[in-house]
Write a protein that holds these residues in place. Structure first.
Motif, PDB file in Angstrom:
ATOM      1  N   PRO A 186       0.751  -1.127  -0.116  1.00 24.06           N
ATOM      2  CA  PRO A 186       0.084   0.016  -0.039  1.00 24.06           C
ATOM      3  C   PRO A 186       1.012   1.245   0.118  1.00 24.06           C
ATOM      4  O   PRO A 186       1.667   1.526   0.730  1.00 24.06           O
ATOM      5  N   CYS A 187       0.504   1.969  -0.913  1.00 20.36           N
ATOM      6  CA  CYS A 187       1.450   3.485  -1.137  1.00 20.36           C
ATOM      7  C   CYS A 187       0.425   4.493  -0.527  1.00 20.36           C
ATOM      8  O   CYS A 187      -0.426   4.809  -1.127  1.00 20.36           O
ATOM      9  N   GLN A 188       0.956   4.876   0.741  1.00 20.91           N
ATOM     10  CA  GLN A 188       0.169   5.983   1.197  1.00 20.91           C
ATOM     11  C   GLN A 188       0.441   7.429   0.371  1.00 20.91           C
ATOM     12  O   GLN A 188      -0.560   8.401   0.264  1.00 20.91           O
ATOM     13  N   ARG A 189       1.450   7.700  -0.166  1.00 21.11           N
ATOM     14  CA  ARG A 189       1.524   8.997  -0.802  1.00 21.11           C
ATOM     15  C   ARG A 189       2.783   8.647  -2.120  1.00 21.11           C
ATOM     16  O   ARG A 189       3.715   8.089  -1.498  1.00 21.11           O
ATOM     17  N   LEU A 190       2.670   9.476  -3.076  1.00 20.86           N
ATOM     18  CA  LEU A 190       3.999   9.322  -3.897  1.00 20.86           C
ATOM     19  C   LEU A 190       3.765  10.717  -4.569  1.00 20.86           C
ATOM     20  O   LEU A 190       3.105  11.074  -5.299  1.00 20.86           O
ATOM     21  N   ASP A 191       5.080  11.331  -4.565  1.00 23.35           N
ATOM     22  CA  ASP A 191       5.313  12.603  -4.995  1.00 23.35           C
ATOM     23  C   ASP A 191       6.299  12.463  -5.994  1.00 23.35           C
ATOM     24  O   ASP A 191       7.411  11.776  -5.752  1.00 23.35           O
ATOM     25  N   VAL A 192       6.297  13.014  -7.229  1.00 17.70           N
ATOM     26  CA  VAL A 192       7.382  12.964  -8.100  1.00 17.70           C
ATOM     27  C   VAL A 192       7.918  14.389  -8.447  1.00 17.70           C
ATOM     28  O   VAL A 192       7.007  15.442  -8.764  1.00 17.70           O
ATOM     29  N   MET A 193       9.151  14.709  -8.475  1.00 18.73           N
ATOM     30  CA  MET A 193       9.625  15.928  -8.612  1.00 18.73           C
ATOM     31  C   MET A 193      10.877  15.968  -9.439  1.00 18.73           C
ATOM     32  O   MET A 193      11.504  15.005  -9.789  1.00 18.73           O
ATOM     33  N   GLU A 194      11.303  17.349  -9.637  1.00 20.17           N
ATOM     34  CA  GLU A 194      12.469  17.634 -10.479  1.00 20.17           C
ATOM     35  C   GLU A 194      13.535  17.135  -9.587  1.00 20.17           C
ATOM     36  O   GLU A 194      13.513  17.342  -8.394  1.00 20.17           O
ATOM     37  N   PRO A 195      14.607  16.469 -10.316  1.00 17.13           N
ATOM     38  CA  PRO A 195      15.582  16.061  -9.527  1.00 17.13           C
ATOM     39  C   PRO A 195      16.561  17.359  -8.791  1.00 17.13           C
ATOM     40  O   PRO A 195      16.401  18.476  -9.491  1.00 17.13           O
ATOM     41  N   GLU A 196      17.283  17.275  -7.875  1.00 19.09           N
ATOM     42  CA  GLU A 196      18.096  18.393  -7.327  1.00 19.09           C
ATOM     43  C   GLU A 196      19.519  18.004  -7.792  1.00 19.09           C
ATOM     44  O   GLU A 196      19.920  16.935  -8.219  1.00 19.09           O
ATOM     45  N   LEU A 197      20.261  18.853  -7.843  1.00 15.43           N
ATOM     46  CA  LEU A 197      21.574  18.805  -8.297  1.00 15.43           C
ATOM     47  C   LEU A 197      22.371  17.654  -7.584  1.00 15.43           C
ATOM     48  O   LEU A 197      23.249  17.247  -8.024  1.00 15.43           O
ATOM     49  N   GLU A 198      21.913  17.610  -6.301  1.00 16.57           N
ATOM     50  CA  GLU A 198      22.839  16.600  -5.592  1.00 16.57           C
ATOM     51  C   GLU A 198      22.391  15.243  -6.319  1.00 16.57           C
ATOM     52  O   GLU A 198      23.444  14.481  -5.981  1.00 16.57           O
ATOM     53  N   ASP A 199      21.049  15.027  -6.516  1.00 23.74           N
ATOM     54  CA  ASP A 199      20.952  13.893  -7.219  1.00 23.74           C
ATOM     55  C   ASP A 199      21.651  13.452  -8.351  1.00 23.74           C
ATOM     56  O   ASP A 199      22.396  12.429  -8.856  1.00 23.74           O
ATOM     57  N   VAL A 200      21.778  14.435  -9.462  1.00 22.12           N
ATOM     58  CA  VAL A 200      22.549  14.494 -10.518  1.00 22.12           C
ATOM     59  C   VAL A 200      24.092  14.212 -10.112  1.00 22.12           C
ATOM     60  O   VAL A 200      24.828  13.228 -10.586  1.00 22.12           O
ATOM     61  N   PHE A 201      24.599  15.088  -9.142  1.00 18.57           N
ATOM     62  CA  PHE A 201      25.886  14.694  -8.650  1.00 18.57           C
ATOM     63  C   PHE A 201      26.246  13.270  -8.268  1.00 18.57           C
ATOM     64  O   PHE A 201      27.186  12.748  -8.728  1.00 18.57           O
ATOM     65  N   VAL A 202      25.442  12.845  -7.488  1.00 14.88           N
ATOM     66  CA  VAL A 202      25.715  11.447  -7.179  1.00 14.88           C
ATOM     67  C   VAL A 202      25.526  10.375  -8.292  1.00 14.88           C
ATOM     68  O   VAL A 202      26.241   9.450  -8.555  1.00 14.88           O
ATOM     69  N   ALA A 203      24.808  10.505  -9.205  1.00 12.08           N
ATOM     70  CA  ALA A 203      24.372   9.845 -10.233  1.00 12.08           C
ATOM     71  C   ALA A 203      25.594   9.914 -11.361  1.00 12.08           C
ATOM     72  O   ALA A 203      26.102   8.804 -11.689  1.00 12.08           O
ATOM     73  N   MET A 204      26.078  11.060 -11.458  1.00 14.82           N
ATOM     74  CA  MET A 204      27.312  11.141 -12.314  1.00 14.82           C
ATOM     75  C   MET A 204      28.582  10.553 -11.929  1.00 14.82           C
ATOM     76  O   MET A 204      29.432   9.837 -12.419  1.00 14.82           O
ATOM     77  N   LEU A 205      28.824  10.864 -10.490  1.00 14.61           N
ATOM     78  CA  LEU A 205      30.053  10.123  -9.872  1.00 14.61           C
ATOM     79  C   LEU A 205      29.766   8.751  -9.764  1.00 14.61           C
ATOM     80  O   LEU A 205      30.717   7.947  -9.855  1.00 14.61           O
ATOM     81  N   SER A 206      28.681   8.255  -9.424  1.00 16.89           N
ATOM     82  CA  SER A 206      28.524   6.594  -9.452  1.00 16.89           C
ATOM     83  C   SER A 206      29.077   5.881 -10.737  1.00 16.89           C
ATOM     84  O   SER A 206      29.329   5.175 -10.934  1.00 16.89           O
ATOM     85  N   ARG A 207      28.628   6.906 -11.992  1.00 16.24           N
ATOM     86  CA  ARG A 207      28.987   6.414 -13.340  1.00 16.24           C
ATOM     87  C   ARG A 207      30.549   6.335 -13.264  1.00 16.24           C
ATOM     88  O   ARG A 207      31.017   5.461 -14.123  1.00 16.24           O
ATOM     89  N   GLN A 208      31.221   7.208 -12.536  1.00 16.73           N
ATOM     90  CA  GLN A 208      32.551   7.363 -12.573  1.00 16.73           C
ATOM     91  C   GLN A 208      33.250   6.083 -11.804  1.00 16.73           C
ATOM     92  O   GLN A 208      34.461   6.216 -11.706  1.00 16.73           O
ATOM     93  N   GLY A 209      32.338   5.255 -11.117  1.00 17.68           N
ATOM     94  CA  GLY A 209      32.778   4.212 -10.419  1.00 17.68           C
ATOM     95  C   GLY A 209      32.938   4.637  -8.968  1.00 17.68           C
ATOM     96  O   GLY A 209      33.319   3.599  -8.176  1.00 17.68           O
ATOM     97  N   ALA A 210      32.771   5.798  -8.586  1.00 17.39           N
ATOM     98  CA  ALA A 210      32.756   6.161  -7.116  1.00 17.39           C
ATOM     99  C   ALA A 210      31.826   5.506  -6.453  1.00 17.39           C
ATOM    100  O   ALA A 210      30.637   5.076  -6.928  1.00 17.39           O
ATOM    101  N   ALA A 211      32.089   5.091  -5.237  1.00 17.42           N
ATOM    102  CA  ALA A 211      31.149   3.977  -4.378  1.00 17.42           C
ATOM    103  C   ALA A 211      30.018   4.902  -3.996  1.00 17.42           C
ATOM    104  O   ALA A 211      30.166   5.859  -3.320  1.00 17.42           O
ATOM    105  N   ALA A 212      28.864   4.592  -4.683  1.00 18.67           N
ATOM    106  CA  ALA A 212      27.880   5.402  -4.328  1.00 18.67           C
ATOM    107  C   ALA A 212      27.022   4.598  -3.129  1.00 18.67           C
ATOM    108  O   ALA A 212      27.509   3.714  -2.603  1.00 18.67           O
ATOM    109  N   ALA A 213      26.354   5.197  -2.243  1.00 15.00           N
ATOM    110  CA  ALA A 213      25.522   4.862  -1.317  1.00 15.00           C
ATOM    111  C   ALA A 213      24.907   3.557  -1.780  1.00 15.00           C
ATOM    112  O   ALA A 213      23.952   3.550  -2.428  1.00 15.00           O
ATOM    113  N   THR A 214      24.849   2.476  -1.049  1.00 19.27           N
ATOM    114  CA  THR A 214      24.058   1.423  -1.299  1.00 19.27           C
ATOM    115  C   THR A 214      23.089   1.171  -0.267  1.00 19.27           C
ATOM    116  O   THR A 214      23.592   1.130   0.924  1.00 19.27           O
ATOM    117  N   ALA A 215      21.657   1.505  -0.528  1.00 15.70           N
ATOM    118  CA  ALA A 215      20.770   1.584   0.314  1.00 15.70           C
ATOM    119  C   ALA A 215      20.652   0.046   0.900  1.00 15.70           C
ATOM    120  O   ALA A 215      19.647  -0.522   0.547  1.00 15.70           O
TER     121      ALA A 215
END
Lengths: 384, 641, 386
Positions: B289-318
C-alpha cells in the motif's frame, strides 16, 4: 615599499600582541627578570672557599701556615682532618673544595733553613674556580715564605726583621685597575648581560610571531594581497623591534640604577648602536621563522641557536682574545662579540663612534645580510 | 553578459610530493559570472583556487587571470591587487583577538583603500551583513556564520574584480547560509564582480551561473546548473510505503540511488519521466500500500551522485535495514537541567533530553546555539555549571574506564593527529581503547572500507582533503564499536557521496547494533534520518520531537510548501512579504514559500507580472529549520531592539 | 586475579600505543629532530672547545723607560703561557689607547733608574695597568704579576746581599705544590662540555613536553584523549617517557660521540648509574614543562613561561656561580633547583668516579624535588579539566 601598508600590518600585529596579555607582559618581564637574576646569580667572584687542613706536623710553623688560610676572607675553614683519607673523602663529596696537607717535619725543615714542601689539593671540577683558588693559595704561600725567609735572614745578618723585609721586596707592583676599579664583577657583567638578553629575547619573539601567522593560516591574506614581501616583513617585525627597544631602556636603567654601573659613554651613540644590534638579532628570528613550519620548532631552534653564541662566544665570560683560534673564528661569525665591544666601550670605557665604528659597521652589515636572506627565502607563492 | 575571460586555465596541473592533485584541467570563467566548483573531496578544487589566487606554485600548464599569466611569483603579484581570497575554514584568515571593525580596517589598510572610500564601504558591507551591531566584538567570539560574513566583508573591502571563496558556507547553519548567499548575490549584482566559489552544498550550486564538476583533478562536466541537470535526466520520487524495509529492498534493485528518509523513501529514477517513474515504482511496489507518492524535479545533489556513480565512485548502497529500533532498552544519554555559564554568558541554559539505546538523536541549531557545549558537558570534557548529564546511567565526569570505553566522540574540529598517517591514527585509538592485535587489524580493515580510505593508509592525515579527514575521524571514533556515539558536525565539509556513505553507516549502527547516537549537523537532509530531534536556540531547547512531527507542526502553523522558480527569484522576497506571505525564503536559485493560500499566491505573482513556476513539494527539515529559526530570531530581535 | 592481569595488559597496551605515537610525532618533525641532534653534538662541541677561563696569552705591552738588563729581565719574566708580549710602547697615551681598543689587557711600565735603584737596594715601584672588564682574568693577571715581581725582587735582593747565591731553593720557604684533582689539566672543555650537556638536557626536558602538551590543546586532540578511557596520568606518562628516551639518546650521543672521544672526558664512574639518574632527572623535570603547558593558552605563552622557568634553573645550578659566592637568599633557592643536584651527580660520576653511596644525598635531593615537581605538574594538568 609603501609605508602605509607597513603601518597597517604593524598596527594589526601590535594589537594582537597587546590582546594576548600574558604574552605581552612576559615580553617585558622575561628580559628584566633575566637581568636581575643573572646579575645576582652569575658571579665569578670566588670567596669563602670551604677548605680543610691535614696537619701531620703539628708544629708552630704548620699552625702559622694554616692560620694564614683560616684568616683569609677567601677561604672558609671547615676544620682539621684526622688524616688525608678523610680529607680526600670530604673533597670528593664536595664538602670542601681545597685540602691543605702539611707533611711531617715541615717546621723542622724550615728551621734548618731548607725548603719545605706542602701539598694543596684543589677540586678541579669547576676549572675557573680552581684557577682562582690556585691564585689565592700562591699569594698566601708567598707571604708565608717571605716572612719565613725574612726571619732567617734577620737571624743570619742580625738586621731587624722590618729592614730585612724591605730589602727582600725591593720592587713594589703598583696595579691600576682600569674600567672597573673595584673589580666588582657586576660592573663588568651587567653591560654584557644587556648583550646576552638582547640576543635571546628578540629572535624568540619574532620567530614565534611570524610562525604563528604561518601556522594558523592568516598568512594567506598576505599571500593573496599585493603587499610586497618587504612590506610584510617590515610591518610584521616592527612591533617586535619596538618591544625590544623598550627593553633596551629597561635594561639600561637596571644596569645603571640597580647595579650602579657607571655609564661613561654617550646615550646618543649607545641607543642607536643597540638598535642596530636588536635589528640584527631580530633578523636571526626572521631567518628561523622562514625555515621552520611549526611554533614548537621555532621556539626550540631560536633558543638553542642563540644561547651558546650569546654566552660563550660573545666575550661575556671569556674575552675574545683569550679564545682559541678555532673558537675565535666562530666568535667572529656571530654578531654578539661586536656588540660586546660596543656595550663595554659605552659603559666602562666611555668611548664612542671613533673607537667603535668598526663593530657597528659589522653589525649593520650583519643585519642587512640576515634580512636579505630572510627576504629571499620568504615566498608568497609556496609549493604546498 | 560580457564575454571577457577573467580566469583561463589551459592544461593546468598541480602535483604534491606523491600524487597529482590536478592534471590537464581546462577552464574559462567569464567576467561577471558566479562560477562554481563542485566535486568530491580531494578533487583538486582548493589547489585550483589557490593557484588562481597566486598563493600556490604549480608545475603544469598555463593559468591566466585578467588575461595575465600567473606562472611565477612576480607574475602573480600583478593581479593580486584586483582579487580577493577567502581560504577554507571558519574564520581561518581572520584575527581572533581583533574586533570585527579592526579586522575590516586592517584589510582596508592592507589593500590601501583610501580612508573615505574604505569607511563608506565598510559601513555598507557591515550593514548588509548585519554585523554593524557587533563591531566591537572580538572575532573569536563570533558564531560560524558571522565569521564567514566577516570574512566576506574583509575579502570585499578593496572592491576586487574577482573573489575566490573556498567553501565559504561549510560549517554554517542553514539560516546563516541563506543569508550569506543572499548577501553575496546582492554584492555580485551590485558591483559586477566575478566570483569563483566552491561548495559542498548542492542546493547552493543551483545559484551558480556556470560550474565545473571536478573529479580526480579533471573536469567531469561543465555548464549552467540546468545543463548539468540535463546530463543525468530523470525524476525524483518520494513515497511512503509500508512496510518501509520491504519496499526499500524491492526498489533498490532497480534504483541504486534509493534511501530511507524518516518514514519516507526517496529515490532517483534515472532516465525516466514522471509517468515512467510512477509506472516503474508502482510495478516494483505491486501489492504494497502506497500512502503517498510525489514526483519532483531532481536536485543537483541527485545528479551529482548519479554522475559520480557512473565514474565508479562508491555510491551509497541503500542497504535494507530494520526500521525498528533494536533492543530499545534503557536510556543511553540523558541531560537533566544541564547548564553552562561562561561568566555572564549563558552558553547552555537548563537543557533536558533523553536518548534511548539504538536511537539517532539530532541536535539542531544555528551556529552558537550551544550544541557543542552541551556535547562537551555530556562527554565529561566540560564540567556543567548546573544540572547533570548522564551516559549509560553514569556521570561522565566521574566515569571510570569501563563507561568511557563504551562511548565514541568525534569533535567538531578535526582533532586527529595530523602528523600521523591514516593507519597510525586508527591503530593509536585501537590501542587506547585496548583492542588486541587481531581485533585491531580487523577494525582497521573495516574503517578503511567504511571511509573509502584504501590507498591512503600511509598518507599523513595532514595531506588528506577535508572530507577524507572527517571520515577518518569518524572511523577513529568507531574503532572500539562504542555503544553510545557523540558526533559533532561529523559531515561538515564532506561531499554528498561521502555524506550518504556516512549516514548509511550510522543508520546501520543504530538499527543493527543498537548504538545510541547524538548528532549535530548543518545538513538538514541528514536531520531527516534522525529518530528524534531537538532544536536549540540561544542555549535552550525550543522544540523536541520527531522530524515528522516537526514538519506537521510547521504545516499546521504556516501551510504547505511551494517552490517558486522565477528569474531573479531573490528579488521577489520583499514584494511577496509585503503582500502578506510571511514565510518566504530563498532556496538555491528558487524560493520556498509556506502558505495556506496557494491560489492567492498565484494571483499575486500574476498581478506582479512575474512569470513564475509554482509547485507544491513535500516539506523538508531544511524548511522547518529555516522557518523556526527565522521566527525565533525575529522574536529575539523584537525582545531587545 | 585475572581481572588484575587484564587491567595490567590493557594499561600496558595503552602505554605502548601512546609511546609509539609520541615517538612517531617527534620523528616526523624533521626540523626539530635535526635540531635536537645539533644541540647534543655541535652545540656541545662549540661550548666545550670555545672556552677557557684560565689566563692564556694575555696580551701585554711594556713601557720600558729604564732600558737596563734588569728592566729587560723583569719584562721577560712575563712569559707564556699566561702572558704574551705584544710589543713596546713609549708613551702613556699609547698604552691607554691600546687598552681602550681592547688590543692589550696589561701595560707594564718600568720607571727610569729602575736598575740603578735595584742595585742599591732602594725601593722602587713598577706600575701595571690591567683591564679588569673580566674580573676573574683581571684578578689572575694581578696575582701572577705579583708572584713574578716578588720572586724577581727576592732573587735580586738575595744576590745583592750575597746570600745563598740567589738560589731560592736553599731558602727556608714553603714550596706549595698545588694538585688539581678530577681535572688535572684543568680542562675547561670538561667542565664546559658536561655542564652544557646537562643544560641542553634540561632545556629539552622542560620544552618538549610543554610544547607537545600545548599542541594537543591547540589542536583539540586532547579532548579526544579525555573522552577515552585514558587517565590524565595515562596521557602524560607515555609523553614524558618518550621525551625522556629521546633526551637520553641525545645525552648518549654527546657523551659517546663528542665528550669522550673528542675531549677525552674520562667517565670514571658507572655509566649505567649516570644514565639511570639522568633518566630520573629528565623525567621529573618534565613536570615543570607540564606546569607551563597548563597555564599557557598558546605556544608563544608556553615558550615565554618556559624561559621564565629555565633561566633561574640554569643560573642557580651552581655551574656558573659557586654557591659560596651567592647571596644567602639565592643560595637557599639553589637547593630547590633540581639541576643543582643533577650537576653534582653528573660531575661526581663522570669525573670523580663516585657511586651511589657518595652521591646518596644528591640523589635523595634530586628525587625528592623531582617527584614533587612532577606531582605538581600532574595535579595542575588534572585540575584544568575540572
Amino acid at each position: 615599499m609603501n609605508l602605509k601598508r607597513v603601518a597597517a600590518i604593524a598596527s594589526k600585529e601590535w594589537r594582537e600582541i597587546l590582546r594576548d596579555r600574558l604574552f605581552f607582559s612576559l615580553a617585558f618581564v622575561v628580559p628584566a627578570l633575566l637581568m636581575v637574576l643573572f646579575g645576582y646569580g652569575l658571579s665569578l667572584d670566588v670567596e669563602n672557599i670551604p677548605f680543610a687542613v691535614v696537619d701531620q706536623d703539628r708544629s708552630a710553623a704548620s699552625r702559622d701556615y694554616a692560620y694564614r688560610f683560616i684568616d683569609s676572607r677567601y677561604f672558609s675553614f671547615r676544620g682539621y682532618a684526622a688524616n688525608q683519607r678523610d680529607a680526600e673523602r670530604a673533597l670528593a663529596a664536595g664538602d670542601v673544595r681545597v685540602v691543605l696537607v702539611i707533611p711531617p717535619r715541615f717546621g723542622q725543615r724550615l728551621a734548618q733553613g731548607r725548603e719545605a714542601g706542602i701539598q694543596t689539593l684543589v677540586d678541579g671540577t669547576f676549572p675557573s674556580r680552581a684557577m682562582t683558588t690556585k691564585g689565592y693559595v700562591t699569594a698566601i704561600n708567598a707571604a708565608f715564605s717571605l716572612a719565613s725567609v725574612t726571619q732567617a735572614v734577620s737571624r743570619v745578618t742580625g738586621m731587624p726583621p722590618d729592614d730585612v723585609a724591605a730589602q727582600l721586596t725591593p720592587i713594589a707592583l703598583e696595579t691600576r685597575y682600569l674600567y672597573n676599579q673595584s673589580v666588582t664583577s657586576i660592573w663588568s657583567l651587567a653591560p654584557k648581560l644587556i648583550m646576552v638578553i638582547l640576543m635571546l629575547s628578540p629572535p624568540f619573539l619574532t620567530a614565534l610571531g611570524v610562525v604563528r601567522e604561518k601556522e594558523n593560516g592568516s598568512i594567506f591574506n598576505i599571500y593573496a594581497s599585493n603587499v610586497s614581501r618587504g612590506e610584510f616583513l617590515a610591518g610584521k617585525l616592527l612591533p617586535y623591534v619596538a618591544i625590544s627597544s623598550v627593553n633596551i631602556l629597561v635594561l639600561w636603567l637596571l644596569a645603571t640604577l640597580l647595579y650602579g654601573v657607571p655609564f661613561k659613554g654617550s646615550l646618543l651613540f649607545f641607543l642607536p648602536a643597540t638598535l642596530v644590534y636588536v635589528l640584527c638579532t631580530t633578523g636571526i628570528g626572521l631567518l628561523v621563522s622562514v625555515l621552520v613550519r611549526t611554533q614548537v620548532a621555532a621556539m626550540i631552534v631560536t633558543m638553542v641557536a642563540t644561547m651558546i653564541p650569546a654566552v660563550l662566544y660573545s666575550g661575556l665570560i671569556i674575552p675574545i682574545v683569550s679564545l682559541g683560534p678555532g673558537a675565535r673564528q666562530v666568535a667572529e661569525l656571530m654578531p654578539a662579540m661586536y656588540y660586546t665591544d660596543i656595550v663595554v666601550g659605552c659603559f666602562l670605557k666611555g668611548v664612542g663612534l671613533q673607537s667603535l665604528w668598526r663593530p657597528l659597521l659589522v653589525l649593520s652589515l650583519y643585519a642587512c645580510l640576515l634580512f636579505a636572506v630572510g627576504y629571499a627565502l620568504f615566498s608568497k607563492r609556496p609549493k604546498t | 553578459m560580457n564575454d571577457e575571460i577573467v580566469i583561463r586555465a589551459t592544461d593546468f596541473g598541480k602535483r604534491y610530493a606523491r600524487h597529482a592533485a590536478v592534471c590537464g584541467l581546462d577552464l574559462a570563467v567569464r567576467k561577471g559570472e558566479l562560477y562554481g566548483l563542485i566535486g568530491p573531496d580531494g578533487a583538486g578544487k582548493s589547489s585550483l583556487m589557490k593557484a588562481v589566487a597566486g598563493v600556490l606554485a604549480f608545475e603544469e600548464g598555463r593559468l591566466e587571470v585578467f588575461g595575465l599569466p600567473v606562472g611565477s611569483e612576480r607574475e602573480a603579484e600583478r593581479v593580486k591587487g584586483r582579487l580577493g581570497l577567502m581560504p577554507q575554514g571558519l574564520g581561518q584568515n581572520l584575527y581572533g583577538d581583533l574586533s570585527i571593525e579592526e579586522n575590516v580596517d586592517f584589510f582596508a589598510r592592507l589593500r590601501q583603500v583610501p580612508a573615505a572610500e574604505a569607511a563608506a564601504r565598510k559601513e555598507r558591507l557591515l550593514a548588509i551583513t548585519r554585523l554593524a551591531a557587533f563591531r566591537a566584538r572580538p572575532m573569536k567570539q563570533l558564531s560560524g556564520g558571522m565569521k564567514q560574513k566577516l570574512g566576506l566583508v574583509c575579502t570585499l573591502i578593496h572592491a576586487p574584480d574577482l573573489i575566490i571563496l573556498d567553501e565559504p558556507t561549510t560549517g554554517v547553519d542553514p539560516v546563516s547560509r541563506r543569508d550569506f548567499w543572499a548577501i553575496l548575490a546582492e554584492l555580485i549584482a551590485d558591483q559586477g564582480l566575478t566570483a569563483l566559489v566552491s561548495t559542498a552544498y548542492m542546493d547552493e550550486a543551483s545559484r551558480f551561473t556556470r560550474m565545473s564538476l571536478l573529479h580526480e583533478g579533471r573536469v567531469l562536466a561543465e555548464g549552467a546548473p540546468q545543463d548539468i541537470l540535463a546530463l543525468a535526466p530523470g525524476v525524483l520520487v518520494q513515497c511512503r510505503v509500508e512496510p518501509q524495509l520491504e519496499a526499500i529492498s524491492r526498489l533498490a534493485a532497480d534504483f541504486p540511488q534509493c534511501e530511507a528518509m524518516g518514514p519516507d523513501i526517496r529515490l532517483f529514477a534515472a532516465g525516466l519521466d514522471e509517468a515512467g517513474a510512477r509506472a516503474a515504482v508502482a510495478q516494483r511496489l505491486a501489492g504494497l500500500p502506497c500512502q503517498r507518492l510525489d514526483v519532483m524535479e531532481p536536485e543537483l545533489e541527485d545528479v551529482f551522485v548519479a554522475m559520480l556513480s557512473r565514474q565508479g565512485a562508491a555510491a551509497a548502497t541503500a542497504q535494507p535495514v530494520s526500521a525498528a529500533v533494536a533492543n530499545a532498552e534503557g536510556l543511553a544519554i540523558e541531560a537533566r537541567g544541564l547548564s553552562k555559564c561562561f561568566g555572564e554568558f549563558i552558553a547552555v541554559g537548563d537543557v533536558s533530553f533523553q536518548v534511548r539505546q539504538g536511537e539517532i538523536f539530532g541536535l539542531l541549531g544555528a551556529n552558537g546555539a550551544g550544541k557543542t557545549t552541551a556535547i562537551k558537558m555530556l562527554t565529561g570534557i566540560l564540567p556543567p555549571t548546573r544540572g547533570e548529564g548522564r551516559v549509560a546511567g553514569a556521570d561522565m565526569k566521574q566515569a571510570g574506564a569501563l563507561i568511557k570505553s563504551r562511548i565514541g566522540y568525534m569533535s567538531q574540529a578535526f582533532s586527529l593527529y595530523l602528523d600521523l598517517t591514516v593507519a597510525e591514527n586508527i591503530r593509536l585509538y585501537a590501542g587506547i581503547y585496548g583492542l588486541d592485535r587481531r581485533r585491531r587489524d580487523s577494525r582497521l580493515g573495516w574503517i578503511l572500507d567504511m571511509a573509502g580510505l584504501h590507498g591512503h593508509e600511509n598518507d599523513l592525515a595532514s595531506s588528506l582533503p577535508m572530507g577524507l579527514r572527517q571520515r577518518l575521524a569518524l572511523g577513529c571514533a568507531l574503532v572500539h564499536e562504542p555503544r553510545v556515539l557523540f558526533l559533532d558536525e561529523p559531515t561538515s565539509g564532506v561531499d554528498p557521496l561521502g555524506r550518504r556513505a556516512f549516514w548509511d553507516i550510522l543508520f546501520r549502527l543504530s538499527r543493527v547494533d543498537g548504538v545510541a547516537m547524538l548528532v549535530t549537523t548543518h545538513y538538514m537532509s541528514e536531520a531527516e534520518h534522525c529518530d528524534h530531534l531537538a532544536l536549540m536556540f540561544a542555549g535552550k531547547v525550543v522544540a523536541d520531537a520527531s522530524p515528522e512531527a516537526m514538519k506537521q507542526e510547521v504545516i499546521a502553523e504556516a501551510g504547505q510548501l511551494y517552490r517558486l522558480q522565477a528569474d531573479n527569484a531573490a528579488a521577489l522576497v520583499r514584494p511577496l512579504q509585503e503582500h502578506g506571505f510571511a514565510n518566504v525564503s530563498p532556496y538555491g536559485a528558487a524560493l520556498h514559500v509556506l502558505t495556506r493560500e496557494p491560489e492567492r499566491l498565484r494571483k499575486t505573482l500574476a498581478g506582479m507580472g512575474v512569470p513564475a513556476d509554482l509547485r507544491e513539494r513535500p516539506i523538508a527539515m531544511e524548511d522547518v529549520f529555516v522557518h523556526r529559526v527565522s521566527q525565533l530570531e525575529a522574536a529575539s530581535r523584537k525582545g531587545q531592539p | 586475579m585475572s581481572d588484575f592481569l587484564l587491567w595490567w595488559r590493557l594499561a600496558l597496551r595503552r602505554f605502548a600505543v601512546m609511546l609509539v605515537k609520541e615517538l612517531k610525532q617527534l620523528g616526523r618533525d624533521r626540523v626539530l629532530l635535526a635540531f635536537i641532534v645539533y644541540a647534543f653534538t655541535a652545540d656541545i662541541f662549540l661550548a666545550a672547545s670555545g672556552v677557557s677561563l684560565s689566563l692564556n696569552h694575555a696580551a701585554m705591552l711594556v713601557q720600558d723607560m729604564d732600558r737596563t738588563p734588569q728592566s729587560r729581565e723583569l719584562a721577560a719574566r712575563f712569559a707564556e703561557p699566561h702572558f704574551q708580549q705584544g710589543g713596546v710602547v713609549t708613551r702613556d697615551a699609547q698604552g691607554l689607547a691600546a687598552l681602550d681598543r681592547g688590543e692589550a689587557m696589561i701595560v707594564l711600565s718600568v720607571p727610569p733608574d729602575f736598575g740603578k735603584h735595584l742595585q742599591k737596594g732602594e725601593p722602587v715601584a713598577v706600575a701595571m695597568q690591567v683591564d679588569t672588564t673580566n674580573s676573574v682574568l683581571g684578578f689572575l693577571a694581578t696575582s701572577y704579576a705579583q708572584e713574578i715581581v716578588a720572586r724577581f725582587g727576592l732573587e735580586s735582593a738575595m744576590r745583592r746581599l750575597g746570600l745563598a747565591g740567589g738560589a731560592a731553593a736553599e731558602l727556608p720557604q714553603a714550596a706549595n705544590e698545588v694538585r688539581v684533582w678530577y681535572n688535572p689539566n684543568q680542562e675547561d672543555s670538561w667542565f664546559m662540555g658536561i655542564s652544557e650537556m646537562l643544560n641542553i638536557a634540561t632545556v629539552f626536558a622542560v620544552l618538549l613536553p610543554a610544547a607537545a602538551m600545548v599542541r594537543e590543546k591547540e589542536r583539540g586532540t586532547v579532548e579526544q584523549l579525555i573522552v577515552s578511557p585514558l587517565t590524565p596520568f595515562g596521557i602524560l606518562f607515555p609523553k614524558v617517557v618518550s621525551m625522556t628516551g629521546v633526551i637520553l639518546c641525545g645525552v648518549a650521543l654527546s657523551l659517546f660521540l663528542v665528550l669522550m672521544p673528542v675531549f677525552a672526558i674520562p667517565a670514571k664512574g658507572s655509566l649505567a648509574l649516570f644514565f639511570a639518574l639522568s633518566g630520573l632527572y629528565v623525567f621529573t623535570t618534565a613536570g615543570l614543562g607540564l606546569f607551563a603547558a597548563t597555564i599557557a593558552r598558546n605556544l608563544a605563552q608556553a615558550g615565554m613561561l618556559s624561559i621564565l622557568i629555565l633561566a633561574p634553573m640554569l643560573f642557580l645550578s651552581g655551574a656558573w656561580t659557586p654557591p659560596e659566592a651567592m647571596p644567602a637568599w639565592l643560595r637557599g633557592l639553589m637547593f630547590v633547583s633540581p639541576l643543582h643536584y643533577y650537576l653534582d651527580i653528573a660531575f661526581g660520576i663522570l669525573l670523580k668516579g663516585q657511586g651511589v653511596t657518595e652521591l646518596l644525598p644528591a640523589i635523595m635531593g634530586m628525587t625528592a624535588i623531582g617527584v614533587g615537581v612532577f606531582a605538581f605538574g600532574l595535579l595542575l594538568f588534572r585540575r584544568q579539566f575540572d
